[in-house]
Enzyme design. Structure first.
Site, PDB file in Angstrom:
ATOM      1  N   GLU A 199      88.315  91.582 -40.057  1.00  0.00           N
ATOM      2  CA  GLU A 199      87.145  90.999 -39.401  1.00  0.00           C
ATOM      3  C   GLU A 199      86.184  92.043 -38.831  1.00  0.00           C
ATOM      4  OE1 GLU A 199      88.440  88.101 -36.538  1.00  0.00           O
ATOM      5  OE2 GLU A 199      89.251  86.789 -38.068  1.00  0.00           O
ATOM      6  N   GLU A 247      93.939  84.131 -42.572  1.00  0.00           N
ATOM      7  CA  GLU A 247      94.206  83.500 -41.271  1.00  0.00           C
ATOM      8  C   GLU A 247      93.607  82.110 -41.246  1.00  0.00           C
ATOM      9  OE1 GLU A 247      92.933  85.588 -37.721  1.00  0.00           O
ATOM     10  OE2 GLU A 247      93.620  87.510 -38.510  1.00  0.00           O
TER      11      GLU A 247
HETATM   12  C1  FCB Z   1      90.969  86.159 -35.330  1.00  0.00           C
HETATM   13  C2  FCB Z   1      91.760  87.442 -35.178  1.00  0.00           C
HETATM   14  C3  FCB Z   1      93.188  87.228 -34.808  1.00  0.00           C
HETATM   15  C4  FCB Z   1      93.367  86.081 -33.829  1.00  0.00           C
HETATM   16  C5  FCB Z   1      92.638  84.854 -34.310  1.00  0.00           C
HETATM   17  C6  FCB Z   1      92.817  83.644 -33.423  1.00  0.00           C
HETATM   18  O1  FCB Z   1      89.635  86.422 -35.088  1.00  0.00           O
HETATM   19  O2  FCB Z   1      91.732  88.175 -36.370  1.00  0.00           O
HETATM   20  O3  FCB Z   1      93.689  88.436 -34.329  1.00  0.00           O
HETATM   21  O4  FCB Z   1      92.950  86.475 -32.586  1.00  0.00           O
HETATM   22  O5  FCB Z   1      91.289  85.131 -34.460  1.00  0.00           O
END
Ligand code: FCB
Length: 464
Positions: free
Chosen positions: A173, A358
């Site tokens: 990110e 994620e």
């Molecule tokens: C993302 C991050 C991860 C976690 C999630 C909820 O932005 O990559 O580390 O904090 O959000």
């Protein structure tokens, strides 16, 4: 007992070749911030600064994964996942002079070897935000030199851990590192100026491109990608100014990262409209480094935002009433994930294969009689699985899905209050308890294995 969390019947996501996993990040789980030669990171500094995190929480202890790693690996394997996404802490493995810290590497070698022994594939992120503080002291991502230091670090890690990793991810990110870290100051190092954000982004992406080459030179044949967070933004207003606001939101959240990576240029509306005067310094040749071909793209998706014009050249968030939200206040919108995947494929013809690296949600989970009832998470995941399945039916190549997160952990500026885990962590005792969502996920994975032919299962270990 929990229901199954499963993709829709007949979905390609239920096939043995699709990679199912869980994800974590070093600073959020490891603790042990000052042992075995680990250097301070920007998150140690930031979280120790009063007022920066909820309740003043820090990663000092976190989930004590640094000492409990063997049990945690067994926990991961017990879920029945195909893969685990973790990150390496740069300040643990590299001394300030650039030489390796053998103790740091020993930790990751043992961890990765045990995962491998369980048949769990290892997807490793090099940078999940824990920049060594000594580099921040020299300007951090505002300093072009940090991109080159990152490539040195990537080369070192790829060389040291070669053979123990099935997939490399350079950055997690970059939008969060650049914008939250340097644009609005909500994350470490806590600077707040859009001109800093665009310059930091450029150096992050440059570092990514340099690191791709460094990894490929030191661990040839192992796929390499990057992880981008993406956000769905639309407007409930038909006013052209509000529609434009939503477009700029998506441009800022998605194309600021994807366009340089996939098309070799920046969306200049960022500095022509949103943040006038914030164009970064780009040297000749940089964009060619940034757009080096990716073996895969990791996508992190969580929520939808409703946008209106801010009355000037930007946008403002106007939260919708009466919609489902999580403990973070984030609006649940599985359709947004399908929409984004389809849009990316339409806009970027060279979109590489995708992994959802994620997706998940926070809820205020408690253990009652040994059980954690997290119905909303099960429903959230099931609906997002279905959204990805629809995108795949529409022709988007998605190869895997990592749930965020394996276990509750240090949620950055929100500390320990926000619980994203499939597994509950009691921070007083460090006891781990499988939430109902973990049991449901485990049961889906078991059924999928049982249904697969032995021949199909052996392909699971193949590299993408
Ligand atoms: C993302 C991050 C991860 C976690 C999630 C909820 O932005 O990559 O580390 O904090 O959000």
């Amino acid at each position: 007992m929990a229901d199954h969390i499963a993709p829709p019947a007949g979905s390609a996501m239920a096939e043995p070749g699709f990679l199912w996993g869980v994800a974590t990040a070093s600073y959020q789980i490891e603790g042990a911030i000052d042992v075995d030669g680990r250097l301070p990171s920007i998150w140690d500094t930031f979280s120790a600064t009063p007022g920066k995190t909820l309740g003043g929480d820090t990663g000092e202890h976190a989930c004590e994964h640094y000492t409990r790693w063997a049990d945690d690996v067994d926990l991961i394997a017990g879920l029945g996942v195909d893969a685990y996404r973790l990150s390496i802490a740069w300040p643990r493995v590299m001394h300030a002079d650039g030489t390796p810290n053998p103790q740091g590497f020993d930790f990751y070698r043992r961890l990765l070897a045990r995962l491998g022994a369980h048949g769990v594939q290892r997807y490793v992120t090099l940078y999940h935000w824990d920049l060594p503080q000594h580099l921040e002291d020299r300007g951090g991502w505002l300093n072009r030199d940090t991109a080159y230091r990152f490539a040195d670090y990537a080369a070192l890690v790829a060389r040291e851990l070669s053979g123990l990793v099935e997939g490399w991810m350079t950055l997690n990110e970059p939008w969060c590192s650049a914008f939250l870290g340097y644009g609005n100051g909500h994350h470490a190092p806590g600077l707040a100026d859009p001109r800093f954000a665009t310059q930091a982004m450029h150096h992050l992406l440059l570092g990514h491109g340099l690191a791709l080459e460094a990894i490929r030179a030191n661990d040839p044949g192992t796929p390499c990608g990057i992880v981008a967070n993406v956000g769905r933004g639309t407007s409930d207003s038909a006013d052209p100014a509000d529609q434009e606001a939503a477009r700029l939101y998506e441009l800022q959240h998605n194309d600021w990262v994807l366009q340089p990576l996939l098309a070799g240029s920046y969306p200049t509306d960022l500095w022509d409209k949103l943040w006038p005067g914030s164009a970064p310094l780009v040297l000749p040749g940089d964009m060619d480094v940034i757009r080096r071909p990716l073996d895969f793209l990791g996508i992190n998706y969580y929520f939808h935002s409703n946008l209106h014009s801010d009355g000037a050249t930007g946008f403002r968030d106007v939260p919708l009433e009466g919609v489902e939200r999580t403990q973070m206040g984030w609006e649940v919108c599985p359709q947004g994930l399908e929409d984004l995947l389809r849009r990316f494929k339409a806009v970027y013809p060279n979109l590489p294969p995708i992994y959802i690296t994620e997706n998940g949600m926070a809820s205020d989970d408690t253990v009652v009689d040994g059980r954690v009832d997290d119905t909303q998470r099960q429903s959230y995941l099931k609906r997002h699985f279905a959204a990805v399945s629809r995108a795949m039916d529409a022709g988007v190549e998605v190869r895997g899905y990592f749930v965020w997160s394996l276990m509750d952990n240090f949620e950055w500026a929100f500390g320990y209050e926000r619980r994203f885990g499939l597994v509950h962590v009691d921070y007083g005792t460090q006891v781990r308890t499988l939430k109902d969502s973990a049991l449901a996920f485990q049961s889906f994975l078991q059924q999928r294995r049982a249904a697969a032919t032995p021949a199909a299962l052996t392909t699971r270990g193949d590299k993408p």
